[in-house]
Scaffold this motif. Structure first.
Motif, mmCIF file in Angstrom:
data_model
loop_
_atom_site.group_PDB
_atom_site.id
_atom_site.type_symbol
_atom_site.label_atom_id
_atom_site.label_comp_id
_atom_site.label_asym_id
_atom_site.label_seq_id
_atom_site.Cartn_x
_atom_site.Cartn_y
_atom_site.Cartn_z
ATOM 1 N N ILE A 206 0.864 -1.189 0.000
ATOM 2 C CA ILE A 206 0.000 0.000 0.000
ATOM 3 C C ILE A 206 0.899 1.236 0.000
ATOM 4 O O ILE A 206 2.098 1.134 0.235
ATOM 5 C CB ILE A 206 -0.936 0.040 1.236
ATOM 6 C CG1 ILE A 206 -0.100 0.104 2.530
ATOM 7 C CG2 ILE A 206 -1.870 -1.160 1.252
ATOM 8 C CD1 ILE A 206 -0.896 0.460 3.762
ATOM 9 N N ARG A 207 0.294 2.369 -0.260
ATOM 10 C CA ARG A 207 1.093 3.594 -0.276
ATOM 11 C C ARG A 207 1.198 4.202 1.127
ATOM 12 O O ARG A 207 0.280 4.079 1.925
ATOM 13 C CB ARG A 207 0.486 4.600 -1.252
ATOM 14 C CG ARG A 207 0.440 4.062 -2.673
ATOM 15 C CD ARG A 207 -0.003 5.089 -3.670
ATOM 16 N NE ARG A 207 -0.007 4.530 -5.011
ATOM 17 C CZ ARG A 207 -1.090 4.083 -5.638
ATOM 18 N NH1 ARG A 207 -2.285 4.134 -5.047
ATOM 19 N NH2 ARG A 207 -1.002 3.584 -6.859
ATOM 20 N N ASP A 208 2.312 4.832 1.368
ATOM 21 C CA ASP A 208 2.544 5.515 2.649
ATOM 22 C C ASP A 208 1.759 6.821 2.651
ATOM 23 O O ASP A 208 2.209 7.837 2.140
ATOM 24 C CB ASP A 208 4.047 5.792 2.797
ATOM 25 C CG ASP A 208 4.339 6.737 3.947
ATOM 26 O OD1 ASP A 208 3.448 6.938 4.804
ATOM 27 O OD2 ASP A 208 5.475 7.262 3.995
ATOM 28 N N SER A 209 0.558 6.772 3.226
ATOM 29 C CA SER A 209 -0.248 8.003 3.270
ATOM 30 C C SER A 209 0.026 8.803 4.537
ATOM 31 O O SER A 209 -0.127 10.021 4.561
ATOM 32 C CB SER A 209 -1.741 7.666 3.166
ATOM 33 O OG SER A 209 -2.137 6.853 4.256
ATOM 34 N N ASN A 210 0.455 8.134 5.593
ATOM 35 C CA ASN A 210 0.641 8.850 6.871
ATOM 36 C C ASN A 210 1.660 9.982 6.756
ATOM 37 O O ASN A 210 1.481 11.043 7.336
ATOM 38 C CB ASN A 210 1.080 7.886 7.969
ATOM 39 C CG ASN A 210 -0.057 6.992 8.431
ATOM 40 O OD1 ASN A 210 -1.217 7.261 8.121
ATOM 41 N ND2 ASN A 210 0.268 5.941 9.163
ATOM 42 N N SER A 255 6.721 8.766 15.113
ATOM 43 C CA SER A 255 6.674 7.645 14.173
ATOM 44 C C SER A 255 5.229 7.225 14.004
ATOM 45 O O SER A 255 4.372 7.570 14.820
ATOM 46 C CB SER A 255 7.497 6.470 14.717
ATOM 47 O OG SER A 255 6.921 5.975 15.911
ATOM 48 N N SER A 256 4.968 6.482 12.913
ATOM 49 C CA SER A 256 3.657 5.853 12.817
ATOM 50 C C SER A 256 3.847 4.380 12.528
ATOM 51 O O SER A 256 4.786 3.976 11.855
ATOM 52 C CB SER A 256 2.782 6.523 11.751
ATOM 53 O OG SER A 256 3.213 6.225 10.451
ATOM 54 N N ALA A 257 2.940 3.580 13.102
ATOM 55 C CA ALA A 257 2.890 2.107 12.970
ATOM 56 C C ALA A 257 3.984 1.411 13.769
ATOM 57 O O ALA A 257 4.888 2.046 14.315
ATOM 58 C CB ALA A 257 2.957 1.701 11.506
#
Ligand code: AMP
Ligand code: MG
Length: 407
Positions: A206-210, A255-257
């Protein structure tokens, strides 16, 4: 597991306003004032006309309806000049908007209210004017000091500078302003499934939207985001981006995830290897896996990976952190009370639900924007508010009011 308010208090207690710097006025938009601003002089600077017309003595105007006054025009006062002629009985001076009032005159009759009809640029002043309109002393005159006095506090420390504030400071000649430094934030995305936005799609990716949403949120909170890129789901890859963030000397690593209980979630391990995790769960929905810790002396917040959870985590915790770092004291979030137009279910955690707000029967009314899955970014795109359902509440009946954060 902490409640939202406990978690927020613990996080905020670890941040302090950044030092100040002196900047030229045109670099101060959206900065936070580090001191009160006092007016060095009054405004307006001098008595001046608020209309294009004729400066007169109000005593020379018609005394009763139906009578007419005729005055001799003895001077012409363009804006930017200082009048030298004193207006005496029976006299007037043509005057432009913003031009200084001549001595003797105490009112202005607008040109439209006189018999002088040449109003195009370049016309000479007439020899005399006549008019029937009654005029009182002070009409169409902006009196020196009527807007503000010298020494008045016009803007308070901790305020976010708005465009009209810049205009007022410019009026007062304040060409350099003491503001807080902008916080700097290193932003890390993580996950083996993530592709750059421009890359060709691959199976399972998937694309990095964050990165895009969070960089814009960092900017909107008055901070500078620095993209560290995408960490792969290995200890080494995550650690190398955290090391680069330290090298940047940032005020916050975001950070995310990778902060949940997945087999490939390395954020917590990396932070604990060279720092500590204070907590990594908050009793909220969406966004339960939310980590707060310190990595090599730099505070870190680990947002969840799901795009809506990351967004809500930012709104609820990170925005307040960045505003505190930036020295903001005038309250960031605008919260309102809204009425639910339908029954709203929750699971007992403090919940932040996406809703559209409309004015109905003079009241702000909220309607959910669709299914509240934490990966459904469209429902956030359609929302103008997050409804806050307090912890312990499982159903809000239609018609009841709840608090909401306006987006
Ligand atoms: P994780 O916290 O790593 O388990 O991720 C939770 C969910 O968020 C997964 O569905 C991820 O694919 C998704 N996700 C993680 N990072 C991003 C990102 N940068 N942009 C969009 N979705 C993401
Ligand atoms: Mg992951």
């Amino acid at each position: 597991m902490f409640s939202v308010s406990e978690a927020r208090e613990r996080i905020l207690s670890q941040f302090h306003p950044l030092p100040s710097e002196i900047l030229p006025l045109d670099a101060c938009a959206a900065r936070i004032l580090a001191q009160d601003i006092l007016a060095p002089h009054e405004l307006p600077l001098f008595d001046n006309s608020s209309m294009d017309g004729f400066a007169i003595r109000s005593a020379d105007a018609p005394g009763d309806p139906g009578s007419r006054s005729t005055l001799r025009v003895v001077a012409d006062i363009p804006a930017g000049t200082s009048p030298t002629t004193k207006i005496k009985k029976g006299e007037a001076a043509r005057i432009m908007t913003g031009a200084q009032m001549p001595e003797g005159a105490d009112a202005v009759i607008p040109v439209e209210d006189t018999d002088f009809h040449s109003r195009t640029a370049g016309t000479q002043a007439p020899g005399e004017i006549s008019f029937t309109k009654q005029v009182r002393s002070g009409d169409n005159v902006r009196v020196r000091g009527m807007d503000l006095g010298a020494g008045e506090v016009i803007l308070h420390k901790g305020r976010r500078i708005r465009s009209q504030d810049l205009g007022l400071m410019a009026m007062l000649g304040l060409s350099r302003v003491t503001v807080h430094k902008r916080p700097r934030v290193a932003l890390i995305s993580s996950g083996d499934e993530l592709l750059e936005v421009g890359a060709a799609l691959e199976d399972g990716k998937i694309r990095d939207s964050n990165t895009y949403a969070l960089m814009a949120m960092i900017d909107s909170a008055g901070a500078d985001g620095i993209r560290m890129g995408i960490a792969r789901d290995t200890f080494e890859s995550v650690a190398s981006l955290f090391e680069r963030a330290v090298g940047e000397g940032v005020d916050l690593i975001l950070s995310s995830a990778g902060v949940s209980v997945g087999a490939f979630d390395y954020i917590r391990e990396v932070v604990e290897a060279r720092g500590r995790i204070e907590f990594w769960k908050v009793n909220m929905r969406p966004g339960k896996p939310l980590a707060f810790g310190v990595y090599r002396g730099i505070n870190m917040i680990g947002l969840p990976g799901n795009p809506v959870s990351a967004f809500v985590g930012f709104e609820v915790f990170v925005r307040a952190v960045l505003e505190k770092l930036a020295g903001r004291l005038d309250g960031g979030h605008s919260r309102v009370r809204v009425r639910c137009s339908e029954p709203v279910e929750s699971d007992g955690r403090e919940s932040y639900l996406r809703a559209r707000i409309q004015l109905k029967d003079d009241r702000l009314t909220a309607q959910l924007t669709g299914h509240q899955g934490s990966g459904n970014l469209l429902s956030l795109v359609q929302a103008d508010a997050l409804l806050i359902i307090p912890a312990g509440v499982k159903c809000v009946p239609a018609g009841q009011e709840v608090e909401a954060i306006l987006l």
